[in-house]
Structure formats: C-alpha cells, structure tokens
Design a protein around this motif. Sequence first.
Motif, PDB file in Angstrom:
ATOM      1  N   PRO A   1       0.795  -1.244   0.000  1.00  0.00           N
ATOM      2  CA  PRO A   1       0.000   0.000   0.000  1.00  0.00           C
ATOM      3  C   PRO A   1       0.819   1.281   0.000  1.00  0.00           C
ATOM      4  CG  PRO A   1      -0.967  -1.591   1.494  1.00  0.00           C
ATOM      5  CD  PRO A   1       0.325  -2.188   1.038  1.00  0.00           C
ATOM      6  N   TYR A   2       2.052   1.229   0.541  1.00  0.00           N
ATOM      7  CA  TYR A   2       2.873   2.436   0.592  1.00  0.00           C
ATOM      8  C   TYR A   2       3.206   2.949  -0.795  1.00  0.00           C
ATOM      9  CZ  TYR A   2       6.612   5.643   1.922  1.00  0.00           C
ATOM     10  OH  TYR A   2       7.388   6.764   2.088  1.00  0.00           O
ATOM     11  N   PHE A   3       3.249   2.052  -1.779  1.00  0.00           N
ATOM     12  CA  PHE A   3       3.633   2.441  -3.135  1.00  0.00           C
ATOM     13  C   PHE A   3       2.437   2.807  -4.005  1.00  0.00           C
ATOM     14  CE2 PHE A   3       7.079  -0.133  -1.496  1.00  0.00           C
ATOM     15  CZ  PHE A   3       8.169   0.671  -1.780  1.00  0.00           C
ATOM     16  N   ILE A   4       1.245   2.778  -3.420  1.00  0.00           N
ATOM     17  CA  ILE A   4       0.061   3.251  -4.136  1.00  0.00           C
ATOM     18  C   ILE A   4       0.010   4.766  -4.000  1.00  0.00           C
ATOM     19  CG2 ILE A   4      -2.453   3.159  -4.299  1.00  0.00           C
ATOM     20  CD1 ILE A   4      -2.369   0.399  -3.058  1.00  0.00           C
ATOM     21  N   SER A   5      -0.207   5.450  -5.099  1.00  0.00           N
ATOM     22  CA  SER A   5      -0.250   6.907  -5.073  1.00  0.00           C
ATOM     23  C   SER A   5      -1.253   7.399  -4.033  1.00  0.00           C
ATOM     24  CB  SER A   5      -0.653   7.434  -6.461  1.00  0.00           C
ATOM     25  OG  SER A   5      -0.964   8.814  -6.400  1.00  0.00           O
ATOM     26  N   LEU A   6      -0.860   8.435  -3.299  1.00  0.00           N
ATOM     27  CA  LEU A   6      -1.740   8.997  -2.277  1.00  0.00           C
ATOM     28  C   LEU A   6      -3.046   9.487  -2.892  1.00  0.00           C
ATOM     29  CD1 LEU A   6      -2.016   9.701   0.711  1.00  0.00           C
ATOM     30  CD2 LEU A   6      -0.964  11.912   0.227  1.00  0.00           C
ATOM     31  N   VAL A   7      -2.984   9.980  -4.118  1.00  0.00           N
ATOM     32  CA  VAL A   7      -4.196  10.433  -4.812  1.00  0.00           C
ATOM     33  C   VAL A   7      -5.144   9.259  -5.015  1.00  0.00           C
ATOM     34  CG1 VAL A   7      -5.101  11.459  -6.923  1.00  0.00           C
ATOM     35  CG2 VAL A   7      -2.941  12.286  -5.973  1.00  0.00           C
ATOM     36  N   VAL A   8      -4.585   8.109  -5.404  1.00  0.00           N
ATOM     37  CA  VAL A   8      -5.402   6.908  -5.613  1.00  0.00           C
ATOM     38  C   VAL A   8      -5.991   6.423  -4.293  1.00  0.00           C
ATOM     39  CG1 VAL A   8      -5.365   4.497  -6.365  1.00  0.00           C
ATOM     40  CG2 VAL A   8      -4.078   6.223  -7.637  1.00  0.00           C
TER      41      VAL A   8
ATOM     42  N   GLU B   1       0.860   3.171   5.590  1.00  0.00           N
ATOM     43  CA  GLU B   1       2.256   3.340   6.002  1.00  0.00           C
ATOM     44  C   GLU B   1       2.778   2.308   6.999  1.00  0.00           C
ATOM     45  OE1 GLU B   1       2.651   7.334   7.384  1.00  0.00           O
ATOM     46  OE2 GLU B   1       2.422   8.208   5.369  1.00  0.00           O
ATOM     47  N   THR B   2       1.895   1.536   7.616  1.00  0.00           N
ATOM     48  CA  THR B   2       2.348   0.599   8.655  1.00  0.00           C
ATOM     49  C   THR B   2       3.365  -0.408   8.124  1.00  0.00           C
ATOM     50  OG1 THR B   2       0.300   0.789   9.937  1.00  0.00           O
ATOM     51  CG2 THR B   2       1.622  -1.193  10.265  1.00  0.00           C
ATOM     52  N   GLY B   3       3.084  -1.022   6.985  1.00  0.00           N
ATOM     53  CA  GLY B   3       3.989  -2.029   6.426  1.00  0.00           C
ATOM     54  C   GLY B   3       5.354  -1.475   6.103  1.00  0.00           C
ATOM     55  N   PHE B   4       5.388  -0.272   5.546  1.00  0.00           N
ATOM     56  CA  PHE B   4       6.669   0.340   5.186  1.00  0.00           C
ATOM     57  C   PHE B   4       7.459   0.715   6.436  1.00  0.00           C
ATOM     58  CE2 PHE B   4       9.304   4.036   4.166  1.00  0.00           C
ATOM     59  CZ  PHE B   4      10.026   3.558   3.079  1.00  0.00           C
ATOM     60  N   ASN B   5       6.796   1.313   7.417  1.00  0.00           N
ATOM     61  CA  ASN B   5       7.489   1.728   8.639  1.00  0.00           C
ATOM     62  C   ASN B   5       7.976   0.537   9.457  1.00  0.00           C
ATOM     63  OD1 ASN B   5       7.047   4.417   8.025  1.00  0.00           O
ATOM     64  ND2 ASN B   5       5.145   4.541   9.187  1.00  0.00           N
ATOM     65  N   ALA B   6       7.331  -0.623   9.274  1.00  0.00           N
ATOM     66  CA  ALA B   6       7.726  -1.807  10.037  1.00  0.00           C
ATOM     67  C   ALA B   6       9.104  -2.319   9.630  1.00  0.00           C
ATOM     68  CB  ALA B   6       6.688  -2.912   9.852  1.00  0.00           C
ATOM     69  N   ILE B   7       9.565  -1.939   8.428  1.00  0.00           N
ATOM     70  CA  ILE B   7      10.857  -2.434   7.944  1.00  0.00           C
ATOM     71  C   ILE B   7      11.992  -2.062   8.898  1.00  0.00           C
ATOM     72  CG2 ILE B   7      12.564  -2.222   6.086  1.00  0.00           C
ATOM     73  CD1 ILE B   7      10.279  -1.817   4.153  1.00  0.00           C
ATOM     74  N   VAL B   8      11.949  -0.846   9.427  1.00  0.00           N
ATOM     75  CA  VAL B   8      12.993  -0.380  10.347  1.00  0.00           C
ATOM     76  C   VAL B   8      13.042  -1.278  11.580  1.00  0.00           C
ATOM     77  CG1 VAL B   8      13.761   1.536  11.793  1.00  0.00           C
ATOM     78  CG2 VAL B   8      12.761   1.992   9.555  1.00  0.00           C
ATOM     79  N   TYR B   9      11.878  -1.614  12.109  1.00  0.00           N
ATOM     80  CA  TYR B   9      11.820  -2.432  13.324  1.00  0.00           C
ATOM     81  C   TYR B   9      12.178  -3.890  13.045  1.00  0.00           C
ATOM     82  CZ  TYR B   9       9.443   1.716  15.038  1.00  0.00           C
ATOM     83  OH  TYR B   9       9.139   3.009  15.387  1.00  0.00           O
ATOM     84  N   VAL B  10      11.799  -4.385  11.870  1.00  0.00           N
ATOM     85  CA  VAL B  10      12.192  -5.745  11.501  1.00  0.00           C
ATOM     86  C   VAL B  10      13.711  -5.838  11.430  1.00  0.00           C
ATOM     87  CG1 VAL B  10      12.153  -7.461   9.651  1.00  0.00           C
ATOM     88  CG2 VAL B  10      10.054  -6.277  10.281  1.00  0.00           C
ATOM     89  N   ALA B  11      14.348  -4.816  10.839  1.00  0.00           N
ATOM     90  CA  ALA B  11      15.812  -4.795  10.754  1.00  0.00           C
ATOM     91  C   ALA B  11      16.441  -4.755  12.147  1.00  0.00           C
ATOM     92  CB  ALA B  11      16.265  -3.588   9.934  1.00  0.00           C
TER      93      ALA B  11
END
Length: 269
Positions: free
Chosen positions: A85-92, A141-151
């Motif tokens: 979902p993070y890569f879906i345009s905000l307009v969409v 944004e949850t999935g994208f922001n989770a990457i930092v914590y997974v790392a």
Amino acid sequence: MGGLVIAFQDYNVWKGIAGSEWVGLQNFIDFVTDDVFVRVVKNTLMLSLYNIVFCFPAPIILAILLTEMRNRFLSRITQTVTFIPYFISLVVVCGMVLSFCSPSTGLINIILRSLGLEEHYFMVDPDAFRPIYTIMMMWRETGFNAIVYVAALMGIDRQLYEAAKVDGASKWQQIRYVTLPGLMPTIVTMFILQIGKLVKVSYEAVLLLYQPATYETADVIGTYVYRTGLMEQNFGLATAAGLFESLIALVLVVLSNKISKKVSETALW
C-alpha cells in the motif's frame, strides 16, 4: 532556503524579492491573529496525536508479529501485503476512501444498508474525518514503517532468547524482556522524529479528503498555507505560516532529544 525571506515581505510576484516591500514580522502577526489560527493549530495537533497514539505503535506490533511467525512463507506474504500500500499513489488511496465512503455506492454504506442501518455521508461529517484519515494513513504506512523495526529485531542476539527459554520464559515474557528492550533504541529514535512531525501532518491527504463542511476538524496548517499562498496569492503570509510550522517542529525535535538523552540515554545526537 533563500525564499524564506518572503515571510518578511509583502511579496509581489512582479517585483520579486528584491523589489517587494519589507514588512518585518507583520505576516507572522497576521497569521497568529487570524480567526482560523486556533482551528488550524488545534486540528494539526489533533491529527498528529491520533497518529502517535494509533499509527506509531502499529509498525512495532507488526514487526514483532512478523518475526514471531513460525511459517516463514506466511510471514513473507504478510509483509508483502502490508508493504505494497505504501507504493500506491496517495491520490489513488484518497480516491479509494472517497469511493468507499460514498453515500450511495460506497461499500461501507452498502454494508450498512444490508444490516438495516441508516446510510451516512462520512465525508461531510466533521466528527468522522479524523478517524477516517488515521485509518487510511495506518493502512498505507504501517507495512513500510515496520521495515525499520524488523531490521532492528534481526540485530538482537538470538542467544538472549535461548537463555530466556532456559530460564522458563514464555513467549510473551521473551517479547517483554528481550524483544522490547532490544527495540527500545530504535523506538526512541523514531519517536523523536515523530515528535518533530507533530505540527506537520500529510496535508496532501487532508487536501484531497476535506471540504468546507469538515474544515472544523480537518483544516490544518498545511492546507491553510495552500489556500493562502496558491488560491489567495498572499505569498508572504503563506510563507510565514510555513516557516512558523517548521520552527515549531525544530523546537520539538531539540526538546524531545534532550529529554530522551536524560531519561533513556538514547538520542539522535
């Protein structure tokens, strides 16, 4: 950065920065004394507070769930689904929200009708705007922001978990006494950055979702800057409002960093 001088001028497009009249702090005074000043500041802080309370913990929880899944294939699928979902345009995304909340053909109202409940036009309801905005941003944004914590979780020594198991720790106790302490430096750093965004919400999303009927709870500093600068052509006042927003963000980051350094010994600098 040089363009910030416009905040101290009665800027005229045709005269330019060199030819425009210098007015000092008048634009800032006009912004603070504007009838909508309290409204836009309050709404900005409220949306940011919703974001901190609901959106900030979500990627932490998701990261822990992903790393605790025994089925690695399911874990990867879940991470991919929440990441896309993070890569879906905000307009969409905003268009999808407007479609789902449509009073006649929206999915939500179709479900309400099927349950025998009354239809509701959510997008003109001031009380519904903040929950809708928060849920939308959390989903995106949850999935994208989770990457930092997974790392960060990948960097925790596995021997600590083995030692906890030997001591008889349950899964919850392992998360509480090993995972969360290991994540704490990352959480503190991300929280400090989040505090810096306390007066900076995603005004593009607000701009795409709000309308005059919801200004009461939706109008933020960013949308005020947009209307004042681009629609009313008052560039000096708009720049002053934007600079005001940035200065408050800077102060918040510095203060939260100092407090964090004293309390937890973890800080950005």
